[in-house]
Design a protein around this motif. Structure first.
Motif, PDB file in Angstrom:
ATOM      1  N   TYR A  55       0.831  -1.211   0.000  1.00 25.22           N
ATOM      2  CA  TYR A  55       0.000   0.000   0.000  1.00 25.22           C
ATOM      3  C   TYR A  55       0.863   1.258   0.000  1.00 25.22           C
ATOM      4  O   TYR A  55       0.534   2.252  -0.666  1.00 25.22           O
ATOM      5  N   LEU A  76      -7.094   7.923  -7.024  1.00 23.93           N
ATOM      6  CA  LEU A  76      -6.877   7.264  -5.741  1.00 23.93           C
ATOM      7  C   LEU A  76      -7.554   8.082  -4.653  1.00 23.93           C
ATOM      8  O   LEU A  76      -7.218   9.258  -4.455  1.00 23.93           O
ATOM      9  N   VAL A  78      -8.564   8.484  -0.600  1.00 28.40           N
ATOM     10  CA  VAL A  78      -8.164   8.061   0.740  1.00 28.40           C
ATOM     11  C   VAL A  78      -9.122   8.670   1.764  1.00 28.40           C
ATOM     12  O   VAL A  78      -9.800   9.666   1.500  1.00 28.40           O
ATOM     13  N   LYS A  83      -5.802   6.520   4.760  1.00 27.55           N
ATOM     14  CA  LYS A  83      -6.125   5.109   4.579  1.00 27.55           C
ATOM     15  C   LYS A  83      -6.812   4.902   3.225  1.00 27.55           C
ATOM     16  O   LYS A  83      -7.646   5.705   2.811  1.00 27.55           O
ATOM     17  N   PHE A  84      -6.441   3.824   2.570  1.00 27.92           N
ATOM     18  CA  PHE A  84      -6.955   3.516   1.236  1.00 27.92           C
ATOM     19  C   PHE A  84      -8.474   3.367   1.259  1.00 27.92           C
ATOM     20  O   PHE A  84      -9.033   2.740   2.162  1.00 27.92           O
ATOM     21  N   LEU A  87      -9.835   3.009  -5.717  1.00 22.48           N
ATOM     22  CA  LEU A  87      -8.845   3.144  -6.783  1.00 22.48           C
ATOM     23  C   LEU A  87      -9.535   2.915  -8.114  1.00 22.48           C
ATOM     24  O   LEU A  87     -10.323   1.979  -8.259  1.00 22.48           O
ATOM     25  N   LEU A 427       0.677   5.783   2.212  1.00 23.27           N
ATOM     26  CA  LEU A 427      -0.687   5.276   2.143  1.00 23.27           C
ATOM     27  C   LEU A 427      -0.839   4.103   3.099  1.00 23.27           C
ATOM     28  O   LEU A 427      -0.031   3.171   3.098  1.00 23.27           O
TER      29      LEU A 427
END
Length: 505
Positions: A55, A76, A78, A83-84, A87, A427
């Motif tokens: 990540y 992308l 977040v 935090k992801f 995508l 990330l």
């Protein structure tokens, strides 16, 4: 030793294999836990680090992806704490190629199998040669209204809205809500096989009648034929008429659809792409995205080469289909009314062909934009040319132009040039609840889906495999002839002592 055998994500190389190789090559006995840890270390080296490191590496990888493939769209998202969340990736080559494909998009989602799980969203269509053409990929937390709306919103911003656009999917409620919100002007068609599985669940005692009449009703082009087939279906399965009308006849039938669905009546192209990526979905996020890029890079090169070597007017698949239809058209009679209107006799039925309007009463010509058998029968008797009656979407030029774009490779991580702002951004993985036990690898079947039962290679019966088979095996006919009335062959005495013992008995 492990890394060279783990390069292919689809290869199964377990700890037991590591133990066997260590014993065979080095004469060393190692425990299962040591073999497992060694294999995981090899995995981490090949997969660009651990899942957590993957990540952190993702922003730099995406930067290099856009640098080596200008025009590609990458988003992308977040959450708080870096935090992801989401995508989205659409390669520049796919964006260019979609203009030369039929405007029918199949969308689907499938679960990822890595440590942090998630869902892969895909949007694909057909090229001129009836092959899968990948449009866009997305990764989210789960199939819900927010994630589907976000993904389809990015698809809309990249590929736009065609007035004739058709989106085909299963009956997931979140997909339906997202399409109504984002693609309100597009027609939303339902995969006929997913709907068939729903029918099998609701009408369990009428499975045979459903499969026999429903598929023919969904695939037919002609409205009159549909009414006959649908009446037969409703008569055989009480209650199905109200159910299918509530779903909407236009959403699952070809004959009632307000927009052309061509030959895409299911989401099979999406399911096929998911099957290709079944092993790749176990990889960490950066390695997973890289495998998708490698797959698309390979497909574009192979199909660009194949299209460049095509010498016919249409793509290879369409040429084969036209030849088959021409053979059937030779047995048909043609009666001319004027220079544009013709009556075609096909067996015990007549069809009217209007060459001025490009129509045939079977409706296959206008719905597929490809000459049907009856039109080709007219072409055989008149100066019209079959190729002039085909849509440009099927031509060799459109096929080659679809794959004109190149998906370029990304250099090794040691050669990356990353801006300081991106390299300093760390990330973090998404928040997920870890469930005890081994992660599930096989997906759960959909409602009404019938999974194939295993077939034993020993007795050829279904329901078990060779390891658990307990059925007796029939003797070879030659052995049965030697010992009639017995299931086991009888050994004939050959030694003199054996013959004397047999005489005493």
């Amino acid at each position: 030793m492990c890394e060279e055998k783990l390069i292919n994500p689809g290869r199964v190389y377990g700890p037991r294999d590591v133990m066997d190789d260590m014993k065979r090559k080095f004469g060393v006995d190692i425990s299962y836990s040591v073999a497992w840890r060694g294999r995981e270390c090899a995995y981490d080296n090949l997969r660009l680090g651990t899942p957590e490191q993957s990540y952190k590496l993702l922003p730099g990888y995406l930067h290099m992806l856009m640098a080596t493939n200008p025009g590609s769209v990458v988003n992308l998202e977040v959450t708080d704490g870096n935090k992801f969340q989401y995508l989205f990736i659409a390669f520049a080559a796919s964006i260019h190629g979609f203009s030369y494909c039929r405007p029918v998009i199949s969308i689907d989602a499938t679960h990822l199998k890595g440590k942090y799980r998630g869902v892969l969203f895909t949007a694909v269509c057909h090229d001129a040669n009836q092959q899968i053409f990948p449009l866009a990929f997305g990764v989210g937390d789960s199939e819900n209204d927010a994630s589907w709306s976000w993904f389809l919103g990015r698809v809309k911003s990249v590929f736009g809205v065609n007035p004739a656009l058709v989106i085909v999917s299963d009956r997931h409620r979140s997909i339906n809500n997202a399409i109504q919100e984002v693609f309100s002007q597009a027609f939303h068609g339902i995969c006929m096989y997913h709907l068939l599985n729903n029918l099998k669940t609701k009408f369990r005692n009428k499975t045979k009648e459903l499969e026999q009449h429903y598929i023919r009703s969904a695939k037919t082009y002609n409205l009159q034929d549909f009414h006959v087939l649908f009446y037969t279906l409703c008569s055989a399965v009480p209650g199905v008429k109200e159910y299918l009308e509530a779903v909407g006849l236009d959403r699952w039938t070809r004959s009632h659809a307000p927009s052309r669905r061509y030959n895409i009546m299911t989401t099979n192209i999406s399911e096929s792409l998911n099957a290709v990526l079944v092993k790749v979905r176990e990889l960490p996020i950066t390695a997973f995205v890289n495998e998708i890029r490698l797959l698309c890079q390979k497909w574009f090169h192979e199909r660009r080469t194949k299209a460049g070597g095509c010498t016919t007017m249409m793509s290879k698949d369409i040429e084969t289909k036209l030849e088959e239809r021409k053979d059937r058209a030779q047995a048909m009679g043609v009666i001319c009314a004027d220079q544009y209107t013709f009556d075609v006799v096909d067996g015990d039925r007549n069809y009217c062909v209007d060459m001025a309007l490009w129509t045939c009463t079977c409706r296959k010509f206008q719905l597929d934009q490809l000459p049907c058998d009856h039109v080709l029968a007219v072409v055989r008797k008149t100066p019209y040319q079959a190729y002039d009656l085909c849509s440009l979407y099927y031509t060799r030029e459109f096929w080659h132009e679809t794959y004109r774009g190149v998906i370029s490779p990304i250099p090794h991580i040691s050669s990356w040039t990353i801006p300081e702002q991106i390299s300093e951004f760390e990330l973090q993985p998404p928040d997920v609840r870890t469930v005890a036990g081994r992660r599930r690898k096989r997906r759960l079947p959909s409602i009404g889906e019938e999974l194939p039962t295993p077939k034993c290679s020993r007795c050829k019966q279904r329901g078990h495999n060779r390891a658990t088979c307990q059925n007796p095996i029939a003797l070879h006919p030659a052995d049965e002839a030697e010992c009639p009335g017995s299931n086991l062959p009888t050994r004939q005495p050959t030694h003199p002592s054996d013959q004397q013992s047999m005489q005493q008995l």
